[in-house]
Design a protein around this motif. Structure first.
Motif, PDB file in Angstrom:
ATOM      1  N   THR A   6       0.961  -1.329   0.037  1.00 35.19           N
ATOM      2  CA  THR A   6       0.115   0.012  -0.080  1.00 35.19           C
ATOM      3  C   THR A   6       0.903   1.239   0.061  1.00 35.19           C
ATOM      4  O   THR A   6       0.546   2.050  -0.666  1.00 35.19           O
ATOM      5  CB  THR A   6      -0.997  -0.032   1.171  1.00 35.19           C
ATOM      6  OG1 THR A   6      -1.554  -1.095   1.121  1.00 35.19           O
ATOM      7  CG2 THR A   6      -1.715   1.257   1.194  1.00 35.19           C
ATOM      8  N   GLY A   7       1.955   1.121   0.996  1.00 37.25           N
ATOM      9  CA  GLY A   7       2.910   2.584   0.984  1.00 37.25           C
ATOM     10  C   GLY A   7       3.670   2.662  -0.242  1.00 37.25           C
ATOM     11  O   GLY A   7       3.703   3.748  -0.713  1.00 37.25           O
ATOM     12  N   ALA A   8       4.082   1.402  -0.853  1.00 40.80           N
ATOM     13  CA  ALA A   8       4.790   1.539  -2.238  1.00 40.80           C
ATOM     14  C   ALA A   8       3.862   2.133  -3.381  1.00 40.80           C
ATOM     15  O   ALA A   8       4.355   2.917  -4.141  1.00 40.80           O
ATOM     16  CB  ALA A   8       5.395   0.304  -2.858  1.00 40.80           C
ATOM     17  N   GLY A   9       2.675   1.626  -3.310  1.00 42.87           N
ATOM     18  CA  GLY A   9       1.700   2.057  -4.563  1.00 42.87           C
ATOM     19  C   GLY A   9       1.314   3.600  -4.174  1.00 42.87           C
ATOM     20  O   GLY A   9       1.557   4.131  -5.255  1.00 42.87           O
ATOM     21  N   THR A  10       1.239   4.056  -2.931  1.00 46.28           N
ATOM     22  CA  THR A  10       0.942   5.557  -2.774  1.00 46.28           C
ATOM     23  C   THR A  10       2.037   6.212  -3.462  1.00 46.28           C
ATOM     24  O   THR A  10       2.069   7.112  -3.900  1.00 46.28           O
ATOM     25  CB  THR A  10       0.809   5.831  -1.220  1.00 46.28           C
ATOM     26  OG1 THR A  10      -0.353   5.028  -0.940  1.00 46.28           O
ATOM     27  CG2 THR A  10       0.467   7.183  -0.938  1.00 46.28           C
ATOM     28  N   LEU A  11       3.380   5.747  -3.046  1.00 41.41           N
ATOM     29  CA  LEU A  11       4.345   6.456  -3.172  1.00 41.41           C
ATOM     30  C   LEU A  11       4.681   6.500  -4.802  1.00 41.41           C
ATOM     31  O   LEU A  11       5.026   7.726  -5.456  1.00 41.41           O
ATOM     32  CB  LEU A  11       5.939   5.804  -2.621  1.00 41.41           C
ATOM     33  CG  LEU A  11       7.386   6.509  -2.941  1.00 41.41           C
ATOM     34  CD1 LEU A  11       7.059   8.106  -2.744  1.00 41.41           C
ATOM     35  CD2 LEU A  11       8.401   5.596  -2.384  1.00 41.41           C
ATOM     36  N   LEU A  12       4.419   5.411  -5.444  1.00 42.64           N
ATOM     37  CA  LEU A  12       4.445   5.482  -7.052  1.00 42.64           C
ATOM     38  C   LEU A  12       3.430   6.435  -7.375  1.00 42.64           C
ATOM     39  O   LEU A  12       3.617   7.313  -8.608  1.00 42.64           O
ATOM     40  CB  LEU A  12       4.216   4.114  -7.332  1.00 42.64           C
ATOM     41  CG  LEU A  12       4.229   3.857  -8.958  1.00 42.64           C
ATOM     42  CD1 LEU A  12       5.442   4.161  -9.401  1.00 42.64           C
ATOM     43  CD2 LEU A  12       3.789   2.480  -9.362  1.00 42.64           C
ATOM     44  N   VAL A  14       2.282   9.094  -5.992  1.00 42.01           N
ATOM     45  CA  VAL A  14       2.839  10.426  -5.897  1.00 42.01           C
ATOM     46  C   VAL A  14       3.891  10.799  -6.969  1.00 42.01           C
ATOM     47  O   VAL A  14       3.818  12.162  -7.571  1.00 42.01           O
ATOM     48  CB  VAL A  14       3.244  10.812  -4.517  1.00 42.01           C
ATOM     49  CG1 VAL A  14       3.955  11.858  -4.275  1.00 42.01           C
ATOM     50  CG2 VAL A  14       2.159  10.455  -3.227  1.00 42.01           C
ATOM     51  N   LEU A  15       4.669   9.942  -7.098  1.00 42.91           N
ATOM     52  CA  LEU A  15       5.841  10.277  -8.155  1.00 42.91           C
ATOM     53  C   LEU A  15       5.116  10.510  -9.761  1.00 42.91           C
ATOM     54  O   LEU A  15       5.763  11.421 -10.098  1.00 42.91           O
ATOM     55  CB  LEU A  15       6.931   9.089  -8.265  1.00 42.91           C
ATOM     56  CG  LEU A  15       7.650   8.780  -6.754  1.00 42.91           C
ATOM     57  CD1 LEU A  15       8.382   7.650  -6.879  1.00 42.91           C
ATOM     58  CD2 LEU A  15       8.772  10.254  -6.879  1.00 42.91           C
ATOM     59  N   CYS A  16       4.247   9.612  -9.958  1.00 37.91           N
ATOM     60  CA  CYS A  16       3.626   9.831 -11.153  1.00 37.91           C
ATOM     61  C   CYS A  16       3.002  11.154 -11.444  1.00 37.91           C
ATOM     62  O   CYS A  16       3.063  11.646 -12.498  1.00 37.91           O
ATOM     63  CB  CYS A  16       2.675   8.631 -11.608  1.00 37.91           C
ATOM     64  SG  CYS A  16       3.348   7.057 -11.817  1.00 37.91           S
ATOM     65  N   LEU A  20       3.675  14.136 -13.934  1.00 37.97           N
ATOM     66  CA  LEU A  20       2.905  14.551 -14.794  1.00 37.97           C
ATOM     67  C   LEU A  20       2.611  16.204 -14.580  1.00 37.97           C
ATOM     68  O   LEU A  20       2.737  17.091 -15.661  1.00 37.97           O
ATOM     69  CB  LEU A  20       1.671  14.031 -14.623  1.00 37.97           C
ATOM     70  CG  LEU A  20       0.352  14.604 -15.359  1.00 37.97           C
ATOM     71  CD1 LEU A  20       0.800  14.228 -16.903  1.00 37.97           C
ATOM     72  CD2 LEU A  20      -0.959  13.612 -14.872  1.00 37.97           C
ATOM     73  N   ILE A  21       2.591  16.761 -13.463  1.00 33.00           N
ATOM     74  CA  ILE A  21       2.672  18.102 -13.184  1.00 33.00           C
ATOM     75  C   ILE A  21       3.819  18.861 -13.592  1.00 33.00           C
ATOM     76  O   ILE A  21       3.953  19.915 -14.459  1.00 33.00           O
ATOM     77  CB  ILE A  21       2.596  18.608 -11.781  1.00 33.00           C
ATOM     78  CG1 ILE A  21       1.041  18.013 -11.169  1.00 33.00           C
ATOM     79  CG2 ILE A  21       2.708  20.025 -11.185  1.00 33.00           C
ATOM     80  CD1 ILE A  21       1.147  18.095  -9.457  1.00 33.00           C
ATOM     81  N   LEU A  22       5.215  18.270 -13.394  1.00 29.83           N
ATOM     82  CA  LEU A  22       6.285  18.967 -13.980  1.00 29.83           C
ATOM     83  C   LEU A  22       6.484  18.889 -15.420  1.00 29.83           C
ATOM     84  O   LEU A  22       6.575  19.795 -16.104  1.00 29.83           O
ATOM     85  CB  LEU A  22       7.571  18.014 -13.469  1.00 29.83           C
ATOM     86  CG  LEU A  22       7.869  18.089 -11.914  1.00 29.83           C
ATOM     87  CD1 LEU A  22       9.080  17.410 -11.486  1.00 29.83           C
ATOM     88  CD2 LEU A  22       8.138  19.702 -11.741  1.00 29.83           C
ATOM     89  N   LEU A  23       5.885  17.700 -16.184  1.00 30.78           N
ATOM     90  CA  LEU A  23       5.923  17.776 -17.479  1.00 30.78           C
ATOM     91  C   LEU A  23       4.812  18.882 -17.932  1.00 30.78           C
ATOM     92  O   LEU A  23       5.112  19.329 -18.888  1.00 30.78           O
ATOM     93  CB  LEU A  23       5.304  16.232 -18.103  1.00 30.78           C
ATOM     94  CG  LEU A  23       5.335  16.055 -19.586  1.00 30.78           C
ATOM     95  CD1 LEU A  23       6.450  16.316 -20.019  1.00 30.78           C
ATOM     96  CD2 LEU A  23       4.317  14.632 -19.968  1.00 30.78           C
ATOM     97  N   ILE A  24       3.816  19.127 -17.396  1.00 30.32           N
ATOM     98  CA  ILE A  24       2.566  19.952 -17.743  1.00 30.32           C
ATOM     99  C   ILE A  24       3.535  21.382 -17.638  1.00 30.32           C
ATOM    100  O   ILE A  24       3.084  22.170 -18.646  1.00 30.32           O
ATOM    101  CB  ILE A  24       1.419  19.755 -17.089  1.00 30.32           C
ATOM    102  CG1 ILE A  24       0.581  18.597 -17.421  1.00 30.32           C
ATOM    103  CG2 ILE A  24       0.515  21.111 -17.204  1.00 30.32           C
ATOM    104  CD1 ILE A  24      -0.571  18.372 -16.582  1.00 30.32           C
TER     105      ILE A  24
END
Length: 437
Positions: A6-12, A14-16, A20-24
């Motif tokens: 669950t924690g790894a999925g949340t971290l992933l 957040v990173l995505c 995405l925000i940085l790309l935009i």
């Protein structure tokens, strides 16, 4: 050791999202570098915190001093390119007319008019409706009577109403609006209305009459396929004529009379020319205008100084365009800042002053100024310009021919600036006494 999925999925996630925000942001920054300069926008709200939305024309004028005659602002998510000064506006709307002749999508207007009518439409619809509207206005009611005769008739009725109120301090807003509206009524409905007529006094009554005319056999093409001449387009076009034509012209007249209250010497000189050319025994006509250069200059200066539409009507880029070395993407909203044109110091010396002499040459003859564009310019120039100019001339000349002006205000204390926090489009209320000459 047990992996916390669950924690790894949340971290992933957040990173995505962060990527995405940085790309935009990277993509938006790249686009902004190609577009005209402007203040850095904040996410979602753009430059709203840096602009006074209730005094937007003045805010944009200040930004032009920093970023030049072509710059970009972000009104929330909407990107707007602002054109400042005559040269930039003329280059875009005239020299590159095909690139900047569209109207932007305005959600509030679309919910009401649904892209119908001549003012907000684009493409073939706009071309057909504009051509039809211009032809109809030239015919003026199937050629039964000219628009000049209609305006003269309404001006005489207005004068009669004003004489009933002579000597009293009155606000002319109501009567001037009725008079200008009646000219449109005369064209659209074939008759004018008495000022006390209940149908005329209520907006709903006017709408009902408009619906009746737009839906009649004389204007319906029975929803013929592949045509723009159907009920919705014709109805909204008629409404465009009513609201655009009535408000701007009546406001110009109202502001013009207040300006003349402040400058009694200008009023006296204008009346002297009217007395010399027209006299008191007949009605002014459009033929008189060429013989009255001072009146012509006064009317031009009133329109320049009044600056009824300081922001102009928004345009949009019809296609991705290179303008002065900048890339303006297709669909970008464009503000031709008319206040910056009518006060352009390159073309108008001391623009903050009211001076009819700027439209006269050394011999007293009327002289044009290319930066005089209160009706905008280019392909989207106001289609009712000819009628509006005629109305302003005939109504004001009729009033000046018949009345002197008095006010409880000292002329030196009359404030000609618009009401604050109205984006410069609502003039200050005032009362005037009309004394028969």
């Amino acid at each position: 050791m047990t992996m916390d999925f669950t924690g790894a999925g949340t971290l992933l996630m957040v990173l995505c999202v962060t990527c995405l925000i940085l790309l935009i942001m990277w993509s938006e920054n790249r686009k902004r570098k190609e577009m005209p300069p402007g203040p850095t926008p904040l996410p979602l709200i753009g430059n709203l915190l840096q602009l006074n939305m209730k005094e937007l024309p003045q805010s944009l004028m200040k930004l032009a001093k920093v970023y030049g005659d072509v710059f970009t602002v972000h009104l929330g998510p909407r990107t707007v390119v602002v054109l400042h000064g005559y040269d930039a506006v003329k280059e875009a709307l005239v020299d590159k007319a095909d690139h900047f002749s569209n109207r932007p999508k305005i959600p509030a207007a679309e919910s009401v008019f649904k892209d119908y009518g001549v003012i907000l439409s684009n493409g073939e619809r706009w071309k057909q409706l504009r051509r039809f509207s211009l032809t109809t206005l030239r015919n003026f009611g199937m050629g039964k009577r000219s628009v000049e005769e209609r305006i003269q008739e309404e001006a005489r009725c207005l004068i009669d109403e004003l004489k009933k109120r002579a000597g009293s301090s009155i606000d002319l807003t109501y009567l001037l609006t009725l008079a200008v509206s009646n000219v449109i009524c005369s064209i659209v409905f074939g008759e004018r209305f008495e000022y006390e007529d209940e149908k005329f006094l209520g907006l709903l009554s006017m709408l009902k009459e408009t619906f009746k005319i737009a839906n009649s056999a004389t204007v319906q093409d029975k929803e013929i396929a592949n045509t723009e001449f159907h009920f919705d387009n014709l109805f909204v076009t008629v409404m465009n004529l009513f609201f655009a034509g009535t408000e701007t012209t009546s406001t110009t007249l109202r502001v013009g009379l207040r300006i003349l209250l402040k400058y009694p010497d200008v009023l006296a000189k204008a009346q002297e020319e009217i007395d010399c050319v027209v006299g008191q025994n007949r009605c002014p006509s459009m033929e008189d205008r060429s013989k009255m250069p001072y009146i012509d200059a006064v009317l031009h200066e009133i329109q320049r100084f009044a600056d009824i539409l300081p922001l102009g009507v928004p345009h949009a880029a019809a296609e991705t365009t290179i303008f002065r070395g900048y890339t303006i993407p297709k669909g970008t909203t464009v503000f031709p800042l008319l206040i910056s044109v009518l006060t352009d110091r390159k073309y108008f010396k001391n623009p903050e002053r009211f001076d009819p002499g700027r439209f006269l040459d050394d011999t007293g003859r009327f002289q044009k100024n290319e930066a005089f564009m209160p009706f905008s310019t280019g392909k989207r120039v106001c289609l009712g310009e000819g009628m509006a100019r005629m109305e302003i001339f005939l109504f004001l000349t009729f009033i000046l021919q018949n009345f002197n002006f008095k006010s409880d205000e000292d002329p030196a204390n009359i404030d000609l600036s618009p009401l604050p926090k109205t984006n410069g489009i609502i003039p200050r209320p005032y009362k005037i006494q009309l004394v028969p000459r």
